[in-house]
Design an enzyme around this catalytic site. Structure first.
Site, PDB file in Angstrom:
ATOM      1  CD  GLU A  57      -2.897   0.383   2.350  1.00  0.00           C
ATOM      2  OE1 GLU A  57      -3.365   1.607   3.171  1.00  0.00           O
ATOM      3  OE2 GLU A  57      -3.400  -0.698   2.547  1.00  0.00           O
ATOM      4  CG  ASP A  58       1.582   2.819   3.284  1.00  0.00           C
ATOM      5  OD1 ASP A  58       0.699   3.127   2.667  1.00  0.00           O
ATOM      6  OD2 ASP A  58       1.722   2.598   4.377  1.00  0.00           O
TER       7      ASP A  58
END
Length: 140
Positions: A57-58
Site C-alpha cells: 500500500e505504501d
C-alpha cells in the site's frame, strides 16, 4: 526475535525508507505490530506479515517481490491486508475479517494505532475509527 521476522523487518525498513509514522520512522509502527503479533502468539509467518503489512500500500514494492522474498503464505496475507484504492474503510475491514490470519494481524495493527491515537491528541480523532474496526474484527 526469529531471524525470518528480523529479515522481514529489515526488508520493510529498506522499502519504507524515509516514510514517517507520526514523528517516528515508519519502522517504529511495523516493529510494534510485529511485537504485538509475537506477544499474542501468532506464528512466525504472521509476525513476518505484521512487519510487511503496509508494504504494498505504501511503497513501490510488488506482490511478486514479496512472493519471491518471503513465500506464498506471507505474500498472500500481505495482499489481503492491502486496502484497495476504491475500497471504503469498513468494506476493507469486512473483507479482512474473512481471512483469520489477516484478521489477527490487522487487530495487532489497529491496537498499535489505537495506542498511538490515545497517546497523541493530534490523532485522537482516529480513536473511534480504530475502536470500531477492532470491535468489528473481534465479533465477526
Amino acid at each position: 526475535m526469529d531471524k525470518n521476522v528480523e529479515s522481514a523487518i529489515s526488508y520493510a525498513t529498506q522499502k519504507h525508507g524515509d516514510q514517517k509514522y507520526g514523528e517516528y520512522p515508519y519502522i517504529y509502527h511495523l516493529s510494534k505490530v510485529a511485537s504485538l503479533a509475537k506477544y499474542y502468539g501468532l506464528s512466525t509467518e504472521d509476525q513476518m506479515v505484521a512487519a510487511l503489512h503496509d508494504i504494498l500500500e505504501d511503497t513501490g514494492t510488488s506482490y511478486e517481490e514479496i512472493l519471491e522474498n518471503f513465500g506464498e503464505y506471507v505474500a498472500n496475507i500481505v495482499l489481503e491486508l492491502t486496502r484497495r484504492d476504491d475500497e471504503i474503510y469498513m468494506e476493507y475491514i469486512e473483507r479482512v475479517s474473512k481471512n483469520i490470519s489477516a484478521k489477527k494481524v490487522k487487530i495487532c495493527d489497529l491496537l498499535h494505532n489505537l495506542e498511538e491515537s490515545i497517546k497523541n491528541p493530534k490523532y485522537s480523532v482516529l480513536k473511534i475509527k480504530y475502536q470500531n474496526a477492532i470491535f468489528y474484527l473481534a465479533t465477526n
